[in-house]
Design an enzyme around this catalytic site. Structure first.
Site, PDB file in Angstrom:
ATOM      1  CE  LYS A 100      -3.701   2.056   2.702  1.00  0.00           C
ATOM      2  NZ  LYS A 100      -4.414   1.946   3.808  1.00  0.00           N
TER       3      LYS A 100
ATOM      4  CB  SER B  11      -8.233   3.961   3.030  1.00  0.00           C
ATOM      5  OG  SER B  11      -7.154   3.093   3.752  1.00  0.00           O
TER       6      SER B  11
ATOM      7  CB  SER C 215      -8.562   0.946   5.572  1.00  0.00           C
ATOM      8  OG  SER C 215      -8.973   1.842   6.408  1.00  0.00           O
TER       9      SER C 215
HETATM   10  N1  GLN Z   1     -12.433   3.969   7.119  1.00  0.00           N
HETATM   11  C1  GLN Z   1     -12.392   4.344   8.019  1.00  0.00           C
HETATM   12  C2  GLN Z   1     -12.192   6.010   8.079  1.00  0.00           C
HETATM   13  O1  GLN Z   1     -12.172   6.670   6.385  1.00  0.00           O
HETATM   14  C3  GLN Z   1     -11.134   3.475   8.050  1.00  0.00           C
HETATM   15  C4  GLN Z   1     -10.052   3.907   7.509  1.00  0.00           C
HETATM   16  C5  GLN Z   1      -8.423   3.143   7.679  1.00  0.00           C
HETATM   17  O2  GLN Z   1      -8.503   2.050   8.469  1.00  0.00           O
HETATM   18  N2  GLN Z   1      -7.725   3.699   7.480  1.00  0.00           N
HETATM   19  O3  GLN Z   1     -11.426   6.568   8.728  1.00  0.00           O
END
Ligand code: GLN
Length: 470
Positions: free
Chosen positions: A73, A148, A172
């Site tokens: 990532k 994400s 994420s």
């Molecule tokens: N979707 C969550 C957010 O937008 C989690 C994001 C993540 O785990 N990096 O914060």
């Protein structure tokens, strides 16, 4: 799409080489460009690395991940490669060093093939918030792969790498694993070094693997886990043999079903699929009991207060002076800060910075940030009490399957609710895994989440592996 076991079998039979395998993955990446899963691909370096691994294999000195090809990532540093975090503000930033997870993978002879697309600074649940365009779900390109770590999940699902690394601050890794139909693990906070992971919310962030099988996720965790002198929050807890934990036996295992995770808002097909798997465990001798996590209704609010607070301070470092993008034509220092940040950050990141700055500001600190910290403790305590009676918990990973691109971008609250079942593990610091659990009527993957005690990834791997193969 091949798991590491089948790759190893082919390597051992002499049918292929690491170089050929890497070449094949590079071909799939090229063919699947329209999915937009990668922000950078390393053809020369990965083939070079593969040839070195081939030599080591003939010499009998190859490491445990020889033959595995991994994508990373783009929030994790790979030396001499750009680390954009899906943001314009870091478009040209090149990392001078390898994250600890990357150097450990390299030492184990995994090949690093490229960097995957993501929501900007890991903020999002659909990978639509990338400054470099959205990632498409391979099963239906009009839909999102979750986020994400959407690029990492698609890389694994579409056969562009054997495994991938993602980061998980509130879901994420697990939510995109669920949407794409792969395995995704968020380890215990402190299990894996964060050195070289660009910070979002430092008390929540965790790096973990995405893979086609639990076994492959367990293999990767075995390599990247463990104390690191460069990260003082990485724990000095010995790393067990995770593969040895995959016993295919759940007899007598105590499994808790948190009743708050099966209420309204959950799609019926998701609930049915998860309940079917719970029945499988029951039939094979697991002891299923209902448990309560009474503060569950506060998890989303608590997460979005505390994570945005941490994000607003972590992201203060992008000021146009030291890192990345600097706006041209500013007349003084303040103007340079304002313009660099206004032009460099996307809308969701700005929303988080504003929210975080607000909850930390002197007049509101007690009402929001301090109260959030107190509720975080209550949520942690809920898990600690539940784990007095059970060995793991089972829940859906996300209340729905993949949604259409564009469907939730204008409604942040709806988007935030995709993480309703995943943020609690980050608030409590416990490990969680998402595994595929069948498809809905439209053929879209459903995910099942298993949560475990601190540092007990072994148990959740055992249950995941059992469910995957039973
Ligand atoms: N979707 C969550 C957010 O937008 C989690 C994001 C993540 O785990 N990096 O914060």
């Amino acid at each position: 799409m091949k798991t590491f076991d089948s790759i190893r079998a082919e390597l051992d039979s002499g049918k292929t080489s690491c170089e050929k395998i890497t070449q094949e993955y590079l071909g799939v990446i090229e063919q699947g460009k329209r999915l937009n899963a990668f922000l950078a691909v390393f053809p020369e370096q990965s083939l070079e690395q593969a040839r070195t691994v081939d030599k080591k294999r003939s010499a009998g000195t190859a490491g445990p991940l020889a033959g595995m090809v991994v994508s990373i990532k783009d929030v994790i540093c790979v030396k001499d490669a750009r680390v954009t975090c899906g943001s314009k503000i870091l478009e040209h930033f090149v990392s001078p060093y390898d994250a600890t997870v990357v150097s450990r993978l390299k030492q184990a002879d995994a090949v690093i093939i490229g960097k995957t697309n993501m929501d900007e600074f890991a903020m999002g649940s659909s990978t639509e918030n990338s400054a470099y365009g959205r990632v498409k779900l391979p099963q239906d390109e009009s839909r999102v792969p979750g986020g994400s770590s959407g690029g990492s999940a698609v890389a694994v699902r579409a056969g562009m790498s054997t495994t991938a690394l993602g980061s998980d601050t509130g879901g994420s890794i697990r939510q995109p694993a669920s949407f794409t139909g792969v395995v995704g693990l968020k380890p215990t906070y402190g299990r894996v070094s964060r050195y070289g992971l660009v910070a979002f919310a430092s008390s929540f962030d965790a790096i973990g693997p995405l893979a086609l099988s639990t076994k492959d996720a367990a293999r990767v965790l075995g390599v990247i886990a463990g104390h690191d002198e460069h990260d003082s929050t990485s724990a000095e807890v010995p790393v067990p043999n995770y593969l040895g934990a995959l016993t295919k036996d759940v007899k007598g295992l105590r499994v808790g079903i948190p009743k708050e995770y099966f209420g309204s808002g959950l799609e019926a097909e998701v609930r049915d699929a998860v309940e079917k798997k719970i029945d499988v465990l029951r039939k094979h001798g697991a002891i299923i009991q209902e448990v309560s996590l009474p503060h569950s209704e506060y998890t989303i609010a608590t997460y979005y207060i505390l994570a945005t607070a941490e994000a607003s301070s972590n992201l203060a470092r992008y000021d146009g002076a030291r890192y990345g993008y600097r706006a041209k034509g500013a007349n003084d220092l303040m103007e340079m800060y304002v313009q660099s940040r206004s032009q460099g950050f996307g809308a969701e990141v700005k929303r988080r910075i504003m929210l975080g700055t607000y909850v930390l500001s002197s007049g509101y600190y007690d009402a929001y940030y301090r109260k959030g910290q107190k509720v975080r403790r209550l949520i942690q305590d809920d898990f600690i009490s539940a784990f007095k009676n059970v060995d793991c918990l089972i829940t859906p990973t996300s209340p729905s399957t993949s949604f259409k691109a564009g469907e939730k971008v204008d409604d942040p609250l709806q988007m935030y609710l995709s993480d309703i079942f995943t943020t609690s593990a980050n608030l409590a610091g416990i490990p969680g895994i998402s595994i595929p659990c069948g498809n809905d009527r439209q053929g879209l993957p459903i995910g099942l989440q298993i949560l475990g005690k601190h540092f007990d990834e072994a148990t959740i791997f055992r249950v995941a592996d059992f469910l995957e193969t039973t």
